[in-house]
Write a protein that holds these residues in place. Structure first.
Motif, PDB file in Angstrom:
ATOM      1  N   ARG A   1       0.857  -1.194   0.000  1.00 47.14           N
ATOM      2  CA  ARG A   1       0.000   0.000   0.000  1.00 47.14           C
ATOM      3  C   ARG A   1       0.894   1.245   0.000  1.00 47.14           C
ATOM      4  O   ARG A   1       1.921   1.273   0.681  1.00 47.14           O
ATOM      5  CB  ARG A   1      -0.886  -0.021   1.230  1.00 47.14           C
TER       6      ARG A   1
ATOM      7  N   TYR B   1       6.103   9.471   0.651  1.00 47.49           N
ATOM      8  CA  TYR B   1       4.991   8.522   0.630  1.00 47.49           C
ATOM      9  C   TYR B   1       4.934   7.813   1.976  1.00 47.49           C
ATOM     10  O   TYR B   1       5.956   7.626   2.639  1.00 47.49           O
ATOM     11  CB  TYR B   1       5.192   7.437  -0.434  1.00 47.49           C
TER      12      TYR B   1
ATOM     13  N   TYR C   1       9.578   7.684  -8.049  1.00 42.22           N
ATOM     14  CA  TYR C   1       8.612   6.593  -8.128  1.00 42.22           C
ATOM     15  C   TYR C   1       7.182   7.106  -8.019  1.00 42.22           C
ATOM     16  O   TYR C   1       6.920   8.059  -7.286  1.00 42.22           O
ATOM     17  CB  TYR C   1       8.837   5.578  -6.990  1.00 42.22           C
ATOM     18  N   THR C   2       6.260   6.436  -8.704  1.00 46.18           N
ATOM     19  CA  THR C   2       4.836   6.686  -8.529  1.00 46.18           C
ATOM     20  C   THR C   2       4.287   5.605  -7.593  1.00 46.18           C
ATOM     21  O   THR C   2       4.905   4.531  -7.453  1.00 46.18           O
ATOM     22  CB  THR C   2       4.080   6.606  -9.868  1.00 46.18           C
ATOM     23  N   PRO C   3       3.142   5.852  -6.973  1.00 43.15           N
ATOM     24  CA  PRO C   3       2.545   4.798  -6.142  1.00 43.15           C
ATOM     25  C   PRO C   3       2.338   3.494  -6.909  1.00 43.15           C
ATOM     26  O   PRO C   3       2.566   2.403  -6.367  1.00 43.15           O
ATOM     27  CB  PRO C   3       1.217   5.406  -5.694  1.00 43.15           C
ATOM     28  N   GLU C   4       1.957   3.598  -8.168  1.00 45.88           N
ATOM     29  CA  GLU C   4       1.716   2.398  -8.983  1.00 45.88           C
ATOM     30  C   GLU C   4       3.002   1.594  -9.190  1.00 45.88           C
ATOM     31  O   GLU C   4       2.966   0.360  -9.239  1.00 45.88           O
ATOM     32  CB  GLU C   4       1.118   2.784 -10.344  1.00 45.88           C
ATOM     33  N   GLU C   5       4.127   2.275  -9.326  1.00 44.50           N
ATOM     34  CA  GLU C   5       5.411   1.578  -9.489  1.00 44.50           C
ATOM     35  C   GLU C   5       5.842   0.886  -8.205  1.00 44.50           C
ATOM     36  O   GLU C   5       6.549  -0.120  -8.237  1.00 44.50           O
ATOM     37  CB  GLU C   5       6.508   2.567  -9.897  1.00 44.50           C
TER      38      GLU C   5
ATOM     39  N   GLU D   1       3.739  -0.243  -5.572  1.00 47.10           N
ATOM     40  CA  GLU D   1       2.876  -1.333  -5.099  1.00 47.10           C
ATOM     41  C   GLU D   1       3.273  -2.642  -5.756  1.00 47.10           C
ATOM     42  O   GLU D   1       3.414  -2.729  -6.968  1.00 47.10           O
ATOM     43  CB  GLU D   1       1.408  -1.016  -5.360  1.00 47.10           C
TER      44      GLU D   1
END
Length: 112
Positions: free
Chosen positions: A21, A33, A56-60, A62
């Protein structure tokens, strides 16, 4: 640089976890984050604050395996308790490139 013994190094637990998460952390002093990381049956779920928004993005993040120091004392960051230190290389521009295993490994595996 300070020289340490193997016994000094052995006191630090670095383990493999999986980011399950990710949430933005606007209350942090620097962009960050909130991460929830699964360290398996033995280690359980731990939280970490990480200043990695520029890379980094959250999608990368997770589902990504990461390495973290799991035996530091928890640290309060704004209104969030960070329980582990996620490891990475600090680059010249100040961004952080996260460390991870070459291949999927069981969660909680210790790094030597």
């Amino acid at each position: 640089m300070v020289t340490v013994t193997f016994d000094d190094f052995a006191k630090i637990e670095i383990r493999t976890g999986k980011v399950v998460r990710v949430e933005p952390f606007p209350k942090a002093r620097k962009p960050a984050y909130k991460l929830w990381i699964d360290f398996g049956k033995e280690g359980g779920m731990k939280k970490s604050s990480a200043q990695i928004t520029d890379r980094y993005t959250p999608e990368e993040l997770e589902g990504r395996q990461v390495l973290a120091v799991t035996n530091f004392p928890p640290r309060q960051v704004a209104d969030f308790m960070s329980e582990v230190l996620v490891l990475g290389n600090v680059l010249e521009d100040g961004s952080v490139s996260l460390l991870r295993p070459d291949h999927e490994v069981p969660l909680g595996t210790r790094v030597w």
